[in-house]
Scaffold this motif. Structure first.
Motif, PDB file in Angstrom:
ATOM      1  N   GLU A  72    -112.635 104.126   2.120  1.00 32.39           N
ATOM      2  CA  GLU A  72    -112.482 103.016   1.180  1.00 32.39           C
ATOM      3  C   GLU A  72    -112.879 101.678   1.807  1.00 32.39           C
ATOM      4  O   GLU A  72    -113.146 100.714   1.104  1.00 32.39           O
ATOM      5  N   ILE A  73    -112.875 101.641   3.144  1.00 34.01           N
ATOM      6  CA  ILE A  73    -113.184 100.415   3.880  1.00 34.01           C
ATOM      7  C   ILE A  73    -114.337 100.694   4.839  1.00 34.01           C
ATOM      8  O   ILE A  73    -114.302 101.674   5.592  1.00 34.01           O
ATOM      9  N   LEU A  74    -115.343  99.844   4.814  1.00 31.62           N
ATOM     10  CA  LEU A  74    -116.480  99.961   5.724  1.00 31.62           C
ATOM     11  C   LEU A  74    -116.621  98.671   6.527  1.00 31.62           C
ATOM     12  O   LEU A  74    -116.528  97.574   5.966  1.00 31.62           O
ATOM     13  N   ILE A  75    -116.861  98.821   7.807  1.00 31.10           N
ATOM     14  CA  ILE A  75    -117.145  97.674   8.671  1.00 31.10           C
ATOM     15  C   ILE A  75    -118.460  97.952   9.398  1.00 31.10           C
ATOM     16  O   ILE A  75    -118.596  98.976  10.074  1.00 31.10           O
ATOM     17  N   ILE A  76    -119.411  97.060   9.202  1.00 22.02           N
ATOM     18  CA  ILE A  76    -120.658  97.120   9.961  1.00 22.02           C
ATOM     19  C   ILE A  76    -120.519  96.129  11.112  1.00 22.02           C
ATOM     20  O   ILE A  76    -120.272  94.940  10.897  1.00 22.02           O
ATOM     21  N   ALA A  77    -120.666  96.619  12.335  1.00 18.69           N
ATOM     22  CA  ALA A  77    -120.529  95.782  13.529  1.00 18.69           C
ATOM     23  C   ALA A  77    -121.881  95.711  14.229  1.00 18.69           C
ATOM     24  O   ALA A  77    -122.484  96.748  14.517  1.00 18.69           O
ATOM     25  N   SER A  78    -122.353  94.487  14.463  1.00 23.28           N
ATOM     26  CA  SER A  78    -123.689  94.321  15.042  1.00 23.28           C
ATOM     27  C   SER A  78    -123.710  93.201  16.069  1.00 23.28           C
ATOM     28  O   SER A  78    -123.085  92.158  15.872  1.00 23.28           O
ATOM     29  N   PRO A  79    -124.462  93.384  17.142  1.00 23.44           N
ATOM     30  CA  PRO A  79    -124.754  92.241  18.015  1.00 23.44           C
ATOM     31  C   PRO A  79    -125.796  91.348  17.357  1.00 23.44           C
ATOM     32  O   PRO A  79    -126.479  91.749  16.407  1.00 23.44           O
ATOM     33  N   THR A  80    -125.906  90.124  17.843  1.00 28.21           N
ATOM     34  CA  THR A  80    -126.956  89.204  17.426  1.00 28.21           C
ATOM     35  C   THR A  80    -128.107  89.302  18.424  1.00 28.21           C
ATOM     36  O   THR A  80    -127.901  89.136  19.621  1.00 28.21           O
ATOM     37  N   TRP A  81    -129.299  89.586  17.926  1.00 28.54           N
ATOM     38  CA  TRP A  81    -130.488  89.583  18.770  1.00 28.54           C
ATOM     39  C   TRP A  81    -131.546  88.730  18.093  1.00 28.54           C
ATOM     40  O   TRP A  81    -131.894  88.966  16.932  1.00 28.54           O
ATOM     41  N   LEU A  82    -132.026  87.717  18.803  1.00 27.09           N
ATOM     42  CA  LEU A  82    -133.003  86.774  18.253  1.00 27.09           C
ATOM     43  C   LEU A  82    -132.499  86.151  16.963  1.00 27.09           C
ATOM     44  O   LEU A  82    -133.262  85.878  16.032  1.00 27.09           O
ATOM     45  N   GLY A  83    -131.183  85.949  16.911  1.00 23.78           N
ATOM     46  CA  GLY A  83    -130.572  85.306  15.757  1.00 23.78           C
ATOM     47  C   GLY A  83    -130.441  86.194  14.535  1.00 23.78           C
ATOM     48  O   GLY A  83    -130.127  85.706  13.447  1.00 23.78           O
ATOM     49  N   ARG A  84    -130.659  87.504  14.704  1.00 23.29           N
ATOM     50  CA  ARG A  84    -130.674  88.413  13.566  1.00 23.29           C
ATOM     51  C   ARG A  84    -129.816  89.650  13.853  1.00 23.29           C
ATOM     52  O   ARG A  84    -129.465  89.898  15.008  1.00 23.29           O
ATOM     53  N   PRO A  85    -129.505  90.451  12.818  1.00 25.47           N
ATOM     54  CA  PRO A  85    -128.808  91.724  13.075  1.00 25.47           C
ATOM     55  C   PRO A  85    -129.675  92.620  13.955  1.00 25.47           C
ATOM     56  O   PRO A  85    -130.902  92.492  13.984  1.00 25.47           O
ATOM     57  N   SER A  86    -129.041  93.542  14.647  1.00 27.48           N
ATOM     58  CA  SER A  86    -129.792  94.464  15.503  1.00 27.48           C
ATOM     59  C   SER A  86    -130.705  95.355  14.666  1.00 27.48           C
ATOM     60  O   SER A  86    -130.493  95.556  13.463  1.00 27.48           O
ATOM     61  N   SER A  87    -131.715  95.917  15.312  1.00 22.42           N
ATOM     62  CA  SER A  87    -132.614  96.850  14.623  1.00 22.42           C
ATOM     63  C   SER A  87    -131.862  98.075  14.136  1.00 22.42           C
ATOM     64  O   SER A  87    -132.205  98.671  13.104  1.00 22.42           O
ATOM     65  N   VAL A  88    -130.810  98.455  14.866  1.00 24.73           N
ATOM     66  CA  VAL A  88    -129.990  99.600  14.447  1.00 24.73           C
ATOM     67  C   VAL A  88    -129.253  99.275  13.151  1.00 24.73           C
ATOM     68  O   VAL A  88    -129.182 100.102  12.235  1.00 24.73           O
ATOM     69  N   ALA A  89    -128.724  98.060  13.050  1.00 24.24           N
ATOM     70  CA  ALA A  89    -128.046  97.649  11.811  1.00 24.24           C
ATOM     71  C   ALA A  89    -129.011  97.671  10.631  1.00 24.24           C
ATOM     72  O   ALA A  89    -128.656  98.106   9.530  1.00 24.24           O
ATOM     73  N   GLN A  90    -130.232  97.204  10.853  1.00 19.76           N
ATOM     74  CA  GLN A  90    -131.230  97.211   9.783  1.00 19.76           C
ATOM     75  C   GLN A  90    -131.527  98.640   9.324  1.00 19.76           C
ATOM     76  O   GLN A  90    -131.637  98.906   8.128  1.00 19.76           O
ATOM     77  N   ARG A  91    -131.636  99.554  10.273  1.00 20.02           N
ATOM     78  CA  ARG A  91    -131.905 100.948   9.895  1.00 20.02           C
ATOM     79  C   ARG A  91    -130.738 101.535   9.113  1.00 20.02           C
ATOM     80  O   ARG A  91    -130.947 102.241   8.118  1.00 20.02           O
ATOM     81  N   VAL A  92    -129.519 101.245   9.537  1.00 17.53           N
ATOM     82  CA  VAL A  92    -128.339 101.733   8.815  1.00 17.53           C
ATOM     83  C   VAL A  92    -128.346 101.218   7.379  1.00 17.53           C
ATOM     84  O   VAL A  92    -128.132 101.973   6.424  1.00 17.53           O
ATOM     85  N   LEU A  93    -128.611  99.929   7.200  1.00 16.49           N
ATOM     86  CA  LEU A  93    -128.631  99.352   5.857  1.00 16.49           C
ATOM     87  C   LEU A  93    -129.755  99.951   5.014  1.00 16.49           C
ATOM     88  O   LEU A  93    -129.583 100.200   3.811  1.00 16.49           O
ATOM     89  N   GLU A  94    -130.901 100.198   5.630  1.00 21.43           N
ATOM     90  CA  GLU A  94    -132.014 100.805   4.889  1.00 21.43           C
ATOM     91  C   GLU A  94    -131.652 102.208   4.419  1.00 21.43           C
ATOM     92  O   GLU A  94    -131.969 102.594   3.279  1.00 21.43           O
ATOM     93  N   ARG A  95    -130.963 102.973   5.251  1.00 17.50           N
ATOM     94  CA  ARG A  95    -130.555 104.319   4.829  1.00 17.50           C
ATOM     95  C   ARG A  95    -129.476 104.242   3.745  1.00 17.50           C
ATOM     96  O   ARG A  95    -129.429 105.084   2.842  1.00 17.50           O
TER      97      ARG A  95
END
Length: 200
Positions: A72-95
């Motif tokens: 029921e609860i989701l938390i996306i945790a990401s480091p900041t790289w070049l002022g943006r979400p990590s590439s891993v976070a982007q892939r998770v969101l795309e999926r």
């Protein structure tokens, strides 16, 4: 009630993750509300690129997708790289994009009546940008984003120590993390009591 924390660090296990360390503060507070919390470190999995739930060929995303539907609860945790979400976070969101076309037995998007928040770490500025990008994507998918459903830690622009190496700023980040957990839990309870209906 269940919560899933998807850690989008670039560091594979067992390397220590600053992002995981701060996300754990949120998890501990959720546990005080009797929420069962599961952690996934996405970089440890073979997650294929794409916007489908299962791309086959050893793709491990379907297992994460199943956990998303159980929580029921989701938390996306990401480091900041070049002022943006990590590439891993982007892939998770795309999926997760595939969830926009999936519905439950009442014709509601499967992310409806679920809440989400964001945890960010980094020794450079950009945390609010990362929070807004991830929160916006999660809202598009159908998650409800409570007020102040985020926490972050950084020491300003430029290079510097990591969260695990530095005590400065932790008190604020931890108090914000606890407030985040309380808000996520409170809104998740409200949605359980009065669920959203299918879009008209």
């Amino acid at each position: 009630m269940k919560a899933l924390i998807v850690n989008c660090t670039l560091k594979k296990s067992p390397e220590p993750s600053n992002t995981e360390a701060l996300a754990t503060v949120v998890a501990e507070r959720l546990a005080e509300h009797a929420v069962k919390v599961t952690h996934v470190r996405a970089v440890d999995l073979d997650i294929a690129p794409g916007v489908v739930t299962d791309s086959g060929g050893g793709d491990e995303w379907p297992g994460v997708h199943e956990q998303l539907l159980e929580a029921e609860i989701l938390i996306i945790a990401s480091p900041t790289w070049l002022g943006r979400p990590s590439s891993v976070a982007q892939r998770v969101l795309e999926r997760m994009d595939a969830m926009m076309s999936e519905t439950d037995d009442q014709e509601r998007p499967v992310a409806y009546n679920r809440v989400a928040g964001v945890v960010v770490t980094g020794n450079e500025d950009g945390a609010h940008h990362v929070i807004s990008e991830i929160s916006g994507a999660l809202a598009d998918i159908g998650y409800t984003i409570p007020g102040q459903a985020w926490t972050y830690w950084h020491l300003g622009p430029g290079p510097g120590p990591d969260y695990l190496e530095e005590q400065r700023g932790r008190d604020w980040s931890h108090s914000t993390a606890r407030a985040m957990a309380d808000n996520l839990y409170g809104v998740a309870q409200a949605l359980a009591a009065t669920p959203l209906k299918a879009p008209g």
